[in-house]
Scaffold this motif. Structure first.
Motif, mmCIF file in Angstrom:
data_model
loop_
_atom_site.group_PDB
_atom_site.id
_atom_site.type_symbol
_atom_site.label_atom_id
_atom_site.label_comp_id
_atom_site.label_asym_id
_atom_site.label_seq_id
_atom_site.Cartn_x
_atom_site.Cartn_y
_atom_site.Cartn_z
ATOM 1 N N GLU A 161 0.521 -0.495 -8.777
ATOM 2 C CA GLU A 161 -0.356 -1.606 -8.400
ATOM 3 C C GLU A 161 0.379 -2.935 -8.412
ATOM 4 O OE1 GLU A 161 -3.629 -1.053 -11.086
ATOM 5 O OE2 GLU A 161 -4.485 0.571 -9.847
ATOM 6 N N GLU A 162 1.274 -3.124 -9.366
ATOM 7 C CA GLU A 162 2.071 -4.352 -9.416
ATOM 8 C C GLU A 162 3.014 -4.438 -8.211
ATOM 9 O OE1 GLU A 162 5.651 -6.229 -12.042
ATOM 10 O OE2 GLU A 162 4.124 -5.080 -13.121
ATOM 11 N N ALA A 163 3.630 -3.329 -7.857
ATOM 12 C CA ALA A 163 4.572 -3.319 -6.731
ATOM 13 C C ALA A 163 3.888 -3.647 -5.417
ATOM 14 C CB ALA A 163 5.266 -1.965 -6.634
ATOM 15 N N VAL A 164 2.711 -3.102 -5.194
ATOM 16 C CA VAL A 164 2.061 -3.329 -3.909
ATOM 17 C C VAL A 164 1.524 -4.755 -3.769
ATOM 18 C CG1 VAL A 164 1.576 -0.892 -3.525
ATOM 19 C CG2 VAL A 164 -0.149 -2.331 -4.632
ATOM 20 N N LEU A 165 1.443 -5.482 -4.861
ATOM 21 C CA LEU A 165 1.067 -6.898 -4.756
ATOM 22 C C LEU A 165 2.095 -7.685 -3.957
ATOM 23 C CD1 LEU A 165 -0.294 -7.660 -8.338
ATOM 24 C CD2 LEU A 165 -1.611 -7.423 -6.207
ATOM 25 N N SER A 166 3.343 -7.219 -3.964
ATOM 26 C CA SER A 166 4.392 -7.905 -3.206
ATOM 27 C C SER A 166 4.453 -7.426 -1.763
ATOM 28 C CB SER A 166 5.753 -7.693 -3.879
ATOM 29 O OG SER A 166 6.114 -6.329 -3.842
ATOM 30 N N LEU A 167 3.508 -6.581 -1.353
ATOM 31 C CA LEU A 167 3.451 -6.053 0.013
ATOM 32 C C LEU A 167 2.091 -6.380 0.636
ATOM 33 C CD1 LEU A 167 5.010 -2.567 -0.805
ATOM 34 C CD2 LEU A 167 6.118 -4.414 0.477
#
Length: 179
Positions: A161-167
């Motif tokens: 979930e944290e990673a997809v915030l940057s996408l």
């Protein structure tokens, strides 16, 4: 020597048949395509040049014969036994837009080879060897629209979930299932 292939296209209710002429692939690309066909499925792209869309079929056929193009590939599904090092071949098929990796042998290291795919829009990753570290590679995929990691059980939901915030371009997400 260029090879030919018949392709039928329906556009706005009109069905047209083209004889496509494909230029020979360089040896490394030819080997990569052959390899991926043995361990999975490659799906061709409909890459009819725009300039022939309005031409009469006979004129388009003549144009295509005189202007062979490189065959393009839309998608790749990997279900056979592959190793991380096998994915280095992706550098020779960079036009892929959809990749499904349904193979437990792909690890975080193998993910780095997916960065060759600068047009990738849909990525499905089901591998028990993937961890939160693979998300560093995914964060770099600026063309990605769909990400499915439901079968990557060693990737934490919170890191995902944290990673997809940057996408922000992502339209569809399928987070890893909790262990």
């Amino acid at each position: 020597m260029p090879r030919q292939k018949k392709i039928e296209v329906t556009h706005d209710g009109v069905r047209r048949t083209y004889i496509m002429w494909y230029a020979d692939d360089p040896p490394a690309r030819r080997e990569a395509i052959a390899f991926f066909r043995t361990v999975g499925d490659l799906f061709p792209a409909m890459n009819i040049p725009r300039e022939v869309e309005e031409m009469p079929v006979d004129e388009a056929t003549k144009y295509l014969r005189n202007h062979p193009i490189q065959e393009q590939w839309e998608g790749l599904t990997l279900v056979g036994t592959i190793e991380d090092r096998d994915l280095v071949r992706l550098q020779h098929i960079r036009e892929l837009r959809r990749v499904w990796v349904l193979n437990g042998n792909v690890s975080d290291q193998g993910m780095k080879h997916l960065l060759w795919l600068d047009r990738i829009e849909s990525l499905v990753l089901y591998s028990e060897r993937l961890t939160d570290a693979c998300l560093e590679s995914i964060r770099q995929m600026s063309s990605l629209r769909t990400l499915d990691m439901q079968g990557s059980l060693n990737v934490s939901r919170s890191a995902f979930e944290e990673a997809v915030l940057s996408l922000p371009q992502i339209e569809a997400l399928y987070a890893p299932e909790p262990p």
